[in-house]
Design a protein around this motif. Structure first.
Motif, mmCIF file in Angstrom:
data_model
loop_
_atom_site.group_PDB
_atom_site.id
_atom_site.type_symbol
_atom_site.label_atom_id
_atom_site.label_comp_id
_atom_site.label_asym_id
_atom_site.label_seq_id
_atom_site.Cartn_x
_atom_site.Cartn_y
_atom_site.Cartn_z
ATOM 1 N N ASP A 57 -34.488 -18.758 3.716
ATOM 2 C CA ASP A 57 -33.534 -17.687 4.009
ATOM 3 C C ASP A 57 -32.302 -18.203 4.730
ATOM 4 O O ASP A 57 -31.224 -17.631 4.622
ATOM 5 N N LEU A 165 -30.821 -15.293 11.854
ATOM 6 C CA LEU A 165 -31.809 -14.424 11.211
ATOM 7 C C LEU A 165 -32.031 -13.262 12.160
ATOM 8 O O LEU A 165 -32.458 -13.452 13.296
ATOM 9 N N TRP A 178 -25.395 -14.736 8.376
ATOM 10 C CA TRP A 178 -26.629 -14.112 8.867
ATOM 11 C C TRP A 178 -27.451 -13.624 7.685
ATOM 12 O O TRP A 178 -26.929 -13.382 6.603
ATOM 13 N N GLU A 179 -28.753 -13.527 7.906
ATOM 14 C CA GLU A 179 -29.685 -13.018 6.908
ATOM 15 C C GLU A 179 -30.692 -12.117 7.614
ATOM 16 O O GLU A 179 -30.857 -12.188 8.830
#
Length: 196
Positions: A57, A165, A178-179
């Motif tokens: 991710d 994250l 960002w995730e």
């Protein structure tokens, strides 16, 4: 605070800085929510597998050299909930494993009585941000507690790839990527896409 001890840690090109209390909060919350929603018990998390999902991710590519996980914890978060292995002092400190993304190594960093978990996290973030060795930083911080300080610090970092994250969309524009953290946790808990 004994900062001399921190300088002995050689930092990798990629550092994942995790607040263990936040990870516990998220795992517990996601597990409870989806067990209720899906009406089934979810498995515990294989922590190395979760780390691979986090790396994916965060946009790490296969064959990364070394990825270093710094796990900041206090006496309330010294064990990762619903994870195996889980003890940050005995099972996950100073160990490493090989993945398709390179060697993942783990360092448990306890906050002592004199310094809070938040202070230690921000301190390490500053250390990692200033390190010439570090090229990429992946941040899993406790937004509800000190998110604005992290955003301010990260917005000032130059010449490093940064991915945060997080559990909610940022309220202001960020100078870094960002995730959503929830996706990695859901995958690690064994929640399938077709169940959602």
């Amino acid at each position: 605070m004994n900062t001399a001890r921190h300088h002995t840690v050689r930092l990798s090109e990629t550092v994942v800085l995790i607040d263990a209390a936040f990870l516990n909060f998220v795992i517990t919350d996601v597990k409870r929510h989806f067990e209720h929603r899906l009406n089934r018990t979810l498995r515990d998390i294989d922590f190395p597998a979760l780390c691979v999902y986090l790396a994916l991710d965060a946009g790490l590519s296969e064959g990364e050299k070394e990825v270093q996980f710094l796990l900041v914890y206090d006496r309330h978060s010294a064990r990762l909930r619903h994870c195996h292995p889980s003890d940050l002092k005995t099972e996950l400190n100073g160990v490493a494993f090989q993945s398709a993304y390179g060697e993942f190594s783990f360092v448990g960093v306890p906050s002592e009585e004199v310094v809070s978990r938040e202070e230690l996290y921000l301190d390490l973030l500053s250390l990692v941000s200033d390190s010439a060795d570090v090229k990429k930083i992946v941040v899993v911080s406790f937004d509800e507690e000190y998110g604005e300080k992290v955003t301010t610090a990260l917005n000032e970092v130059k010449n490093k790839a940064i991915v945060q994250l997080r559990m909610s969309e940022p309220e202001s524009a960020l100078n870094y990527g960002w995730e959503m953290l929830a996706f990695s946790v859901m995958q690690a808990l064994g929640i399938r896409a077709d169940e959602l």
